[in-house]
Design a protein around this motif. Sequence first.
Motif, PDB file in Angstrom:
ATOM      1  N   ALA A 178       0.826  -1.202   0.000  1.00  0.00           N
ATOM      2  CA  ALA A 178       0.000   0.000   0.000  1.00  0.00           C
ATOM      3  C   ALA A 178       0.863   1.256   0.000  1.00  0.00           C
ATOM      4  CB  ALA A 178      -0.927  -0.002   1.216  1.00  0.00           C
ATOM      5  N   LEU A 179       1.930   1.197   0.788  1.00  0.00           N
ATOM      6  CA  LEU A 179       2.837   2.340   0.887  1.00  0.00           C
ATOM      7  C   LEU A 179       3.457   2.643  -0.476  1.00  0.00           C
ATOM      8  CD1 LEU A 179       3.572   3.910   3.435  1.00  0.00           C
ATOM      9  CD2 LEU A 179       5.552   2.444   3.717  1.00  0.00           C
ATOM     10  N   ALA A 205       1.049   4.122  -2.942  1.00  0.00           N
ATOM     11  CA  ALA A 205       0.545   5.455  -2.599  1.00  0.00           C
ATOM     12  C   ALA A 205       1.474   6.568  -3.071  1.00  0.00           C
ATOM     13  CB  ALA A 205       0.348   5.564  -1.086  1.00  0.00           C
ATOM     14  N   ILE A 206       2.691   6.223  -3.502  1.00  0.00           N
ATOM     15  CA  ILE A 206       3.613   7.276  -3.956  1.00  0.00           C
ATOM     16  C   ILE A 206       3.070   7.860  -5.253  1.00  0.00           C
ATOM     17  CG2 ILE A 206       5.997   7.837  -4.541  1.00  0.00           C
ATOM     18  CD1 ILE A 206       6.795   5.116  -3.475  1.00  0.00           C
ATOM     19  N   PRO A 207       2.828   9.173  -5.293  1.00  0.00           N
ATOM     20  CA  PRO A 207       2.369   9.751  -6.553  1.00  0.00           C
ATOM     21  C   PRO A 207       3.469   9.609  -7.603  1.00  0.00           C
ATOM     22  CG  PRO A 207       2.107  11.306  -4.731  1.00  0.00           C
ATOM     23  CD  PRO A 207       2.975  10.189  -4.251  1.00  0.00           C
ATOM     24  N   SER A 208       3.136   9.094  -8.767  1.00  0.00           N
ATOM     25  CA  SER A 208       4.148   8.824  -9.780  1.00  0.00           C
ATOM     26  C   SER A 208       4.175   9.931 -10.829  1.00  0.00           C
ATOM     27  CB  SER A 208       3.837   7.485 -10.438  1.00  0.00           C
ATOM     28  OG  SER A 208       4.460   7.426 -11.692  1.00  0.00           O
ATOM     29  N   ILE A 209       5.390  10.264 -11.316  1.00  0.00           N
ATOM     30  CA  ILE A 209       5.473  11.286 -12.354  1.00  0.00           C
ATOM     31  C   ILE A 209       5.348  10.663 -13.742  1.00  0.00           C
ATOM     32  CG2 ILE A 209       6.837  12.922 -11.011  1.00  0.00           C
ATOM     33  CD1 ILE A 209       9.300  11.965 -12.596  1.00  0.00           C
ATOM     34  N   ASP A 210       5.204   9.345 -13.783  1.00  0.00           N
ATOM     35  CA  ASP A 210       5.077   8.679 -15.071  1.00  0.00           C
ATOM     36  C   ASP A 210       3.635   8.791 -15.552  1.00  0.00           C
ATOM     37  OD1 ASP A 210       5.048   7.071 -17.236  1.00  0.00           O
ATOM     38  OD2 ASP A 210       6.121   5.405 -16.306  1.00  0.00           O
ATOM     39  N   VAL A 211       3.404   9.626 -16.583  1.00  0.00           N
ATOM     40  CA  VAL A 211       2.022   9.883 -17.000  1.00  0.00           C
ATOM     41  C   VAL A 211       1.422   8.724 -17.787  1.00  0.00           C
ATOM     42  CG1 VAL A 211       2.036  12.396 -16.946  1.00  0.00           C
ATOM     43  CG2 VAL A 211       2.921  11.228 -18.944  1.00  0.00           C
ATOM     44  N   ASP A 212       2.268   7.820 -18.264  1.00  0.00           N
ATOM     45  CA  ASP A 212       1.738   6.684 -19.026  1.00  0.00           C
ATOM     46  C   ASP A 212       1.294   5.545 -18.128  1.00  0.00           C
ATOM     47  OD1 ASP A 212       2.075   7.771 -21.480  1.00  0.00           O
ATOM     48  OD2 ASP A 212       4.166   7.139 -21.631  1.00  0.00           O
ATOM     49  N   GLN A 213       1.909   5.517 -16.940  1.00  0.00           N
ATOM     50  CA  GLN A 213       1.681   4.388 -16.068  1.00  0.00           C
ATOM     51  C   GLN A 213       0.378   4.582 -15.302  1.00  0.00           C
ATOM     52  OE1 GLN A 213       4.422   4.414 -12.877  1.00  0.00           O
ATOM     53  NE2 GLN A 213       4.261   2.231 -12.451  1.00  0.00           N
ATOM     54  N   ARG A 252      -1.664   2.991 -12.530  1.00  0.00           N
ATOM     55  CA  ARG A 252      -1.517   1.929 -11.546  1.00  0.00           C
ATOM     56  C   ARG A 252      -2.805   1.722 -10.783  1.00  0.00           C
ATOM     57  NH1 ARG A 252       2.913   3.978  -7.867  1.00  0.00           N
ATOM     58  NH2 ARG A 252       1.526   5.763  -8.092  1.00  0.00           N
ATOM     59  N   ARG A 281      -4.183   1.744  -7.484  1.00  0.00           N
ATOM     60  CA  ARG A 281      -3.769   2.206  -6.166  1.00  0.00           C
ATOM     61  C   ARG A 281      -4.465   1.386  -5.089  1.00  0.00           C
ATOM     62  NH1 ARG A 281      -2.745   8.010  -5.790  1.00  0.00           N
ATOM     63  NH2 ARG A 281      -0.785   7.123  -6.465  1.00  0.00           N
ATOM     64  N   LEU A 330      -5.862   1.576  -1.718  1.00  0.00           N
ATOM     65  CA  LEU A 330      -6.220   2.559  -0.701  1.00  0.00           C
ATOM     66  C   LEU A 330      -6.459   1.837   0.614  1.00  0.00           C
ATOM     67  CD1 LEU A 330      -8.599   5.199  -2.295  1.00  0.00           C
ATOM     68  CD2 LEU A 330      -6.238   5.475  -1.583  1.00  0.00           C
ATOM     69  N   VAL A 365       1.884   9.525   3.549  1.00  0.00           N
ATOM     70  CA  VAL A 365       1.641   9.168   2.157  1.00  0.00           C
ATOM     71  C   VAL A 365       0.379   8.314   1.950  1.00  0.00           C
ATOM     72  CG1 VAL A 365       3.504   7.466   2.312  1.00  0.00           C
ATOM     73  CG2 VAL A 365       2.652   8.074   0.111  1.00  0.00           C
ATOM     74  N   ALA A 401       0.949  15.066 -11.714  1.00  0.00           N
ATOM     75  CA  ALA A 401       0.710  14.071 -12.756  1.00  0.00           C
ATOM     76  C   ALA A 401      -0.570  13.301 -12.493  1.00  0.00           C
ATOM     77  CB  ALA A 401       1.885  13.108 -12.847  1.00  0.00           C
ATOM     78  N   GLU A 402      -0.889  13.077 -11.231  1.00  0.00           N
ATOM     79  CA  GLU A 402      -2.036  12.228 -10.935  1.00  0.00           C
ATOM     80  C   GLU A 402      -3.346  12.977 -10.802  1.00  0.00           C
ATOM     81  OE1 GLU A 402      -1.312   9.358  -7.954  1.00  0.00           O
ATOM     82  OE2 GLU A 402       0.323   8.504  -9.129  1.00  0.00           O
ATOM     83  N   PHE A 406       5.270  16.823 -19.122  1.00  0.00           N
ATOM     84  CA  PHE A 406       6.012  15.700 -18.532  1.00  0.00           C
ATOM     85  C   PHE A 406       6.758  14.891 -19.585  1.00  0.00           C
ATOM     86  CE2 PHE A 406       4.820  15.098 -13.963  1.00  0.00           C
ATOM     87  CZ  PHE A 406       4.151  16.289 -13.824  1.00  0.00           C
TER      88      PHE A 406
END
Lengths: 315, 333
Positions: A248-249, A252-260, A262, A264, A266, B190, B222-223, B246
């Motif tokens: 979960a941890l 929960a990290i916001p990703s900068i990869d706009v294609d990915q 995921r 999540r 919760l 987080v 991004a999200e 991005f």
Amino acid sequence: MPEELLRVENLKKYFNTKRGLLHAVDGITFSIEKGKTLGLVGESGCGKSTTGRLIMRLIEPTDGKIIFNGKDVIKANKNEMHMLRRDMQIIFQDPFSSLNPRKSIYELISEPLRWFNICKNKGEEKERIESLMETVGLARRLIGSYPHELDGGRRQRIGVARALALEPKFIVCDEPVSALDVSIQAQIINLLEKLQSERGITYLFITHDLSVVNYFSNDIAVMYLGMIVEKAPAVELFENPLHPYTKALLSAIPSIDVDQKRDRILLKGEISSPINPADQCRFAKRCNYAQDICLCGTPQLREVSPGHFLSCAVM
Amino acid sequence: MDINKDNVLSIKDLVVHYETLEGVVHAVNGIDINLGRKKTLGLVGETGAGKTTTALSILRLVPDPPGVIKNGSIILDGKDILSMSESKMRSIRGREVSMIFQDPMTSLNPVITVGEQIAEVLRLHEGVSNSEAAKRAEEMLEMVGIQGERACEYPHQFSGGMKQRVVIAIALACNPKLLIADEPTTALDVTIQAQVLELMKELKNKFDMSMIMITHDLGIVAETCDEVSVIYAGRIVEHGSIREVFKNTMHPYTEGLFNSLPVINNKQAKLKPIPGLMPDPIELPLGCSFWPRCPYAFERCRQEQPVLRSFDGTHSTACHAYDISDFKLKGRC
């Protein structure tokens, strides 16, 4: 055989509060090899900073063992402790409150040097301080400045210089970059990394930021409510997380990869109270996989594959 | 830029100074924002970039003195904010535009129950009766995931994440057209951050709101956002859709921000911090504010302030280097 510098065994710290016994750190065990970094990750209140302070013996543990370089830290008397502190230092999270505002950079860095009578005379002291400032990337002209005149990044560099002054073998980094902007964060992380490769310093890196810890650590231990729930080499933990909390941890990290895109995970609810915890898995209430077995007894950390430790009854 | 009727918010050439004893702080130096309905715009930048000052200007809450809005226009849903009377402005805050602040611990009144803090907004703006307001306050709490019966509790009885949910309930009580969220999750863990962001996304769609998300975290942008403006020293240096900014980063500062972040699935990629510090907003350098830290800077950057120009589609950047043919950022090596 890699040499072990620090070993922590079944370390416990309970605080007496009005509402009962607060289990801040509840029986954790780990070791760090010389020149390596262990990342200790968890959310606020999980006991990670208390662990750092216990290792430095800034607070006394309730139970357990801390073996540093073959010596038992908890049994050390005042003199022995004084000598041990030459080899183990700590960098604190908040560079705004961890420096005495009435001391100049010169005085701040000279403190540890004087404490141990490192320098024979003023000239040598000044030379030493200037070379430390250079090591951490502080301009020499700032030597007479006071903390309030400096930005957060520079203040944290003073904290690093103070920790380095005695050429320690081991440094506890307690959220050293959390109070800083990303571009400055990267500067400090690169500095810590450079010091490690040049001087072979061992780090315990305490943080809530998983991307920083992954970048920086060889091994990662994840803490939840005073206990280590999973410990593995950094790459293994990120590629193959086993504990539901770790999963979960990570998700929960916001990703900068706009294609990915995921899925999540919760979590339900929030961290429960560390006061008088019941004898069951402490994560069970928030866990998506919880079963009856999770409520019978606290799961113990066991090795599931070489180097990968897990405390979960279900996984 | 013409004022588009479909825009909830149009800001044009906004300039905000703080006139202090030490000198004039140039906090915001000509910012343009156009925000469409139901869109989310991210404002990204480091401490002191002018993100929060921009947001406070929209609510006309810039502390005055020392803050002065020197120039520009702010049109919110067809209304000119800067020429409005203070009493008119008060009827707009909380009803047409709401703000969520960074620290939920300090944005709630510690001696008033959370239910009453929500009900207050409803009574003030919608003139409903006490009992009606109390009932709707409970509904709002339920909507943000807190049991309605907790309306009679005080802020200290809630955790950080729960307090931020209460703040969100207050902000949304009157169904505003625009929600400004200023680092809404920075003070949270987080896993709690993930919960709160999810809730905000859900409510934004439910209420058909537009949103400005102020953050220093590119991952959050991004999200949650559709578009992003990167702010440096009080100016927008790059603007575009999330994908454009991005995937095809144009401004050297934006590139520097990305290079400062550890990449989760690539440990080998070295961190490349931006050298130096943000300039003192009292003495901004001549020319481009970023040139002293920019690896691509050349003579013209020191002399002349670059303007934001649009390249393909909605993507724009303020950088002289693009006048050199075939100029490309180096990317991460």
